[in-house]
Scaffold this motif. Structure first.
Motif, PDB file in Angstrom:
ATOM      1  N   PHE A 143       0.346 -13.488  -2.930  1.00  0.00           N
ATOM      2  CA  PHE A 143      -0.061 -13.132  -1.574  1.00  0.00           C
ATOM      3  C   PHE A 143       0.480 -11.754  -1.201  1.00  0.00           C
ATOM      4  O   PHE A 143      -0.232 -10.928  -0.625  1.00  0.00           O
ATOM      5  N   GLY A 144       1.738 -11.500  -1.539  1.00  0.00           N
ATOM      6  CA  GLY A 144       2.380 -10.220  -1.211  1.00  0.00           C
ATOM      7  C   GLY A 144       1.628  -9.045  -1.813  1.00  0.00           C
ATOM      8  O   GLY A 144       1.337  -8.065  -1.124  1.00  0.00           O
ATOM      9  N   TYR A 145       1.304  -9.157  -3.108  1.00  0.00           N
ATOM     10  CA  TYR A 145       0.586  -8.041  -3.736  1.00  0.00           C
ATOM     11  C   TYR A 145      -0.727  -7.752  -3.011  1.00  0.00           C
ATOM     12  O   TYR A 145      -1.044  -6.610  -2.677  1.00  0.00           O
ATOM     13  N   PHE A 147      -1.653  -8.640   0.000  1.00  0.00           N
ATOM     14  CA  PHE A 147      -1.444  -8.240   1.393  1.00  0.00           C
ATOM     15  C   PHE A 147      -1.029  -6.779   1.490  1.00  0.00           C
ATOM     16  O   PHE A 147      -1.647  -5.986   2.212  1.00  0.00           O
ATOM     17  N   PHE A 148       0.001  -6.391   0.751  1.00  0.00           N
ATOM     18  CA  PHE A 148       0.497  -5.017   0.876  1.00  0.00           C
ATOM     19  C   PHE A 148      -0.531  -4.011   0.379  1.00  0.00           C
ATOM     20  O   PHE A 148      -0.724  -2.957   0.984  1.00  0.00           O
ATOM     21  N   THR A 149      -1.177  -4.363  -0.740  1.00  0.00           N
ATOM     22  CA  THR A 149      -2.176  -3.427  -1.246  1.00  0.00           C
ATOM     23  C   THR A 149      -3.278  -3.243  -0.213  1.00  0.00           C
ATOM     24  O   THR A 149      -3.719  -2.121   0.050  1.00  0.00           O
ATOM     25  N   ILE A 151      -3.161  -3.687   3.166  1.00  0.00           N
ATOM     26  CA  ILE A 151      -2.804  -2.953   4.380  1.00  0.00           C
ATOM     27  C   ILE A 151      -2.545  -1.473   4.099  1.00  0.00           C
ATOM     28  O   ILE A 151      -2.782  -0.629   4.945  1.00  0.00           O
ATOM     29  N   VAL A 152      -2.066  -1.174   2.902  1.00  0.00           N
ATOM     30  CA  VAL A 152      -1.826   0.247   2.610  1.00  0.00           C
ATOM     31  C   VAL A 152      -3.146   0.943   2.280  1.00  0.00           C
ATOM     32  O   VAL A 152      -3.407   2.049   2.743  1.00  0.00           O
ATOM     33  N   ILE A 154      -6.412   0.130   2.959  1.00  0.00           N
ATOM     34  CA  ILE A 154      -7.552   0.178   3.871  1.00  0.00           C
ATOM     35  C   ILE A 154      -7.579   1.444   4.741  1.00  0.00           C
ATOM     36  O   ILE A 154      -8.595   2.139   4.788  1.00  0.00           O
TER      37      ILE A 154
ATOM     38  N   PHE B 207      10.413  -7.921   1.794  1.00  0.00           N
ATOM     39  CA  PHE B 207       9.364  -8.652   1.073  1.00  0.00           C
ATOM     40  C   PHE B 207       8.811  -7.782  -0.061  1.00  0.00           C
ATOM     41  O   PHE B 207       8.727  -8.214  -1.217  1.00  0.00           O
ATOM     42  N   LEU B 211       8.991  -8.213  -4.222  1.00  0.00           N
ATOM     43  CA  LEU B 211       7.814  -8.213  -5.088  1.00  0.00           C
ATOM     44  C   LEU B 211       7.983  -7.286  -6.277  1.00  0.00           C
ATOM     45  O   LEU B 211       7.591  -7.601  -7.385  1.00  0.00           O
ATOM     46  N   TYR B 226       2.730   1.878  -2.329  1.00  0.00           N
ATOM     47  CA  TYR B 226       3.371   1.310  -1.143  1.00  0.00           C
ATOM     48  C   TYR B 226       4.146   2.370  -0.357  1.00  0.00           C
ATOM     49  O   TYR B 226       4.513   2.134   0.780  1.00  0.00           O
TER      50      TYR B 226
END
Lengths: 409, 409
Positions: A143-145, A147-149, A151-152, A154, B207, B211, B226
């Protein structure tokens, strides 16, 4: 809580959550790519995911291959039923079948494959603490991968794609970021116009030389200062290194007001010289703090040997310390360059004359209702790309340098 | 036998070292105090003065020179006026060189002409006053004389009442700042933004660090990705966000409508509670990379022996995180919290660019700008800046009490 530890409860739960996330992601990715409408549906995607999580569970000593074959065979019928009768993803009117099928494929692969990995440690029945937590951590990692990918990526994706479109296309369908490749170089019209009509070439050059001068001046002042604080013994050393930290906590806006007044009175406002006078001062404390941390880490014995051999302190700095500190100098320079390049507030307040705008000030001047926003985004891309390239190229230095001394944001 | 006593005080070598240290530090101290300490003092001075944006230019006499009439009526005419509408100027004088080729017939009685030098004493000039001086002259060549008259620029002197340097004080600025509910609203907004922005950035950073705290292919790429939000110019990413969340043609709204989350477009940066949440989210988005870098650096320096021992003792992954990693990270987390807290408190650009302080997002720093430039009341802006500075002193007091224990950053 203990109920969750059973594989046949935890598995479907993780499966449901993951599948729903993937449904949302698949819709977003496809919508952003094609501009067509797709909608994830909550309940079916949760049920589908729970089913997937259930059949994917490892059971009694079967090998991984066996399990996958078995579960796929078990899964395919209900899965098809879910997809066709009560689909997890529905298409809006006007969405082509190809897009829908592609989305389903994306959704299926993105749900099933990582889920298999996530559920690997989880037994079918009662799981012990390790197995359960391992599965949860795998889920959170996945989920973290994503999610972060997301939000960064987009905002940057939107930035680049918007700059390649024109006003009417943008208003017609704000989701449509697909590019018409047949336009060829016409795609870059906003950029051409920025360079031809809005002087962005000059802004780029101004930003560049202002940043370089800032780096140079900063190093000139901070290297001796950092050396003194790191190596030499004098009364008030501790107080001094504290006050450096204190100074770089003073908010820029508090200083900007009197600086604005002083520059207005002395006529330095609206000049590059004024800017170049003020930028290094905002970066010297940071640079000093980073450098002194590095100098402390250098072995003093080498310098003492130099002193014994008849060099004086300044020669020691020049001939021994600086060559040893080259990596730190590089990272400090990079960081200072980044600060100066990205600086907005002072440039915005002090510069009025379009012929000496820096890049950030130039972009600010594009923010008006008369100028189409693809120009604004093209300007943003022009400002972002050089610093990104520089940063990606020298990332290793940067990471070390940033963490060497605490850094201002 | 005499007992040897260690030398007390500073020996000559020590003194020389201290002198060298101060010598190396001097340029830094000089420039930093010129640009940081002086403005800070100036802020305190200005905050108790009734000064607006228009008062930055002190009242001065303005003159226009022209050669008028012909033959008998030929005269040099100086038209003088006070640049300020309200402030008087005392002791106004005018000096000019008599153009070549002109000889004076009669002059205004306030003027003396001595060897081609015209000197006129105009006395006091009230606010908005005008005055005129005429000097009748004769010449052979009127055209040449006209050019010559325009070539010589008359010089004016006179002392106006400069609000920046006089001793007129007022408490009105502070009264205005603390007036009514507005101040408390601003303070509450600042606190919300600072507290949630800081905690959010720390948690997201933690978080992301968890990761990436393992070796795998593509780790470097993800780490670079990131960091993008932090490295890109604030103006570029802020405008990208504005365009992404535009209520009329933003992709985010189109996506939400398409996914059926909302029926009508949401004005993300224009509605009251939402705008504040959005700017806080932006702050988290932009600064989680910084926390992530520091936490990751600290994580990678934790001894792996400890985890191996924990594995032997049968600790589960969450237990290892909670009982081993968290205590190890507590130091960096608290230092980061304090630093980020102060810097978020000081943040100006982000909110200024995203909402301009509208829709309930006006923090203290934005208020400085608002008062000083939007309402053109520099004194009130400075008063807000003083309030910020005082808060900052309080924070840094805590910070230094704490950091002396956690110097390891």
């Amino acid at each position: 809580m203990s109920l969750l530890r059973y594989g046949y409860i935890a598995g479907p739960l993780i499966g449901a959550l993951w599948t729903f996330v993937m449904a949302v992601i698949a819709c977003m990715v496809m919508s952003f790519a094609t501009g067509e409408g797709l909608r994830p549906v909550l309940i079916p995607s949760l049920i589908f995911g729970a089913w997937l999580g259930f059949v994917w569970l490892p059971d009694g000593g079967r090998s991984r291959g066996e399990r996958i074959v078995w579960s796929s065979a078990l899964a395919i019928l209900p899965a098809l039923a879910f997809l066709l009768v009560d689909p997890a993803i529905v298409a809006a009117e006007g969405t082509s079948l190809t897009t829908l099928v592609l989305t389903w494929i994306l959704f299926g692969v993105a749900s099933a494959w990582p889920l298999e990995v996530m559920l690997r440690p989880l037994p079918f029945r009662s799981a012990n603490r390790h197995e359960f937590e391992d599965a949860v951590i795998r889920f959170l990692t996945g989920f973290g991968y994503v999610f972060f990918t997301a939000i960064v990526a987009i905002p940057f994706y939107v930035m680049v794609m918007t700059s390649l479109k024109n006003q009417s296309e943008l208003l017609q369908n704000p989701l449509d970021f697909s590019i018409d490749l047949s336009k060829g170089w016409g795609l870059f019209r906003s950029y051409q116009e920025l360079f031809a009509d809005f002087n962005f070439g000059t802004y780029l050059w101004t930003s560049f030389y202002v940043s370089v001068i800032t780096v140079f001046l900063t190093l000139l002042f901070s290297v001796p200062g950092a050396y003194a604080v790191a190596r030499l013994r004098f009364r008030g050393r501790k107080a001094f290194s504290r006050s450096i930290l204190l100074i770089y906590m003073v908010p820029m806006i508090v200083l900007a007001l009197p600086i604005y007044i002083a520059f207005s009175v002395t006529g330095l406002r609206n000049t590059i010289i004024g800017l170049v006078l003020i930028y290094p001062v905002t970066t010297i404390p940071v640079a000093l703090y980073m450098l002194q941390g590095y100098f402390r880490g250098l072995p003093a014995e080498v310098e003492e040997a130099g002193l014994m051999d008849g060099l004086n302190r300044l020669q020691v700095i020049w001939k021994i310390t600086l060559p040893l500190a080259l990596p730190a100098l590089a990272s400090v320079s990079l960081y200072v360059f980044m600060i100066a390049w990205n600086e907005f507030l002072l440039a915005f307040m002090l510069l009025d004359d379009p012929s000496i705008f820096t890049l950030t000030r130039g972009i600010a001047s594009l923010n008006s209702s008369e100028i189409p926003r693809q120009h604004l985004m093209a300007g943003s891309v022009i400002a972002t790309v050089p610093i990104m390239l520089l940063f990606l190229g020298l990332e290793r230095f940067m990471t070390k340098g940033l963490t060497a001394g605490s850094v201002k944001g | 036998m005499t007992t040897a006593t260690p030398p007390t005080g500073t020996g000559p070598l020590g003194k020389r070292e201290a002198r060298l240290a101060w010598g190396l530090l001097f340029p830094t101290i000089a420039i930093v105090s010129a640009v940081v300490i002086l403005p800070l003092l100036a802020i305190f001075w200005i905050s108790v003065k009734p000064i607006g944006l228009a008062d930055l230019r002190p009242p001065a006499p303005v003159v226009r020179e022209a050669l008028r009439g012909s033959d008998d009526n030929l005269r040099i005419q100086y038209r003088v006026r006070n640049s300020s509408q309200s402030e008087a100027i005392a002791g106004v004088t005018l000096t000019d060189t008599l153009p070549v080729g002109l000889s004076v017939r009669t002059a205004d009685e306030r003027c003396t002409i001595d060897d081609k030098q015209i000197r006129c004493d105009l006395g006091d000039l009230e606010g908005g006053d005008r005055d005129e001086i005429e000097i009748f002259v004769t010449t052979d060549d009127e055209e040449a004389a006209e050019n010559a008259a325009e070539a010589s620029v008359p010089r004016m002197t006179g002392s106006g009442n400069n609000i920046l340097t006089n001793f007129e004080f007022t408490g009105e600025n502070f009264a205005r700042v603390f007036d009514g509910n507005e101040f408390w609203t601003v303070l509450w907004v600042t606190m919300f933004y600072t507290v949630f922005g800081t905690i959010g950035a720390l948690l997201f950073g933690l978080f992301a660090a968890l990761l990436l705290n393992k070796e795998f292919r593509g780790q470097g790429i993800l780490r670079g990705l990131y960091l993008f939000p932090y490295v890109a110019p604030v103006i570029a990413v802020a405008f990208a966000w504005i365009i992404l969340f535009d209520p009329f043609s933003g992709s985010a709204n189109a996506l939400l409508v398409q996914m059926g989350v909302t029926d009508e477009a949401i004005n993300f940066f224009g509605e009251r509670p939402l705008a504040l949440i959005m700017v806080t989210v932006f702050e988290i988005w932009r600064y989680f990379p910084l926390s992530f870098l520091f936490i990751l650096a600290r994580m990678q320096s934790i001894d792996t022996d400890m985890y191996e021992a924990a594995d032997m003792d049968g600790a589960s992954p969450f237990q290892k995180f909670w009982y081993l990693s968290v205590p190890q990270l507590l130091g960096i987390l608290s230092v980061l919290f304090l630093l980020r807290f102060i810097w978020t408190f000081n943040k100006f650009d982000d909110i200024f660019l995203l909402t301009g302080g509208n829709a309930g997002t006006r923090t203290l720093t934005v208020n400085v700008y608002e008062q000083a430039f939007a309402i053109s009341n520099i004194g009130a802006g400075a008063a807000v800046a003083v309030v910020i500075f005082c808060c900052l002193l309080a924070f840094s007091f805590f910070f230094f009490r704490f950091i002396s224990r956690e110097e390891g950053l």
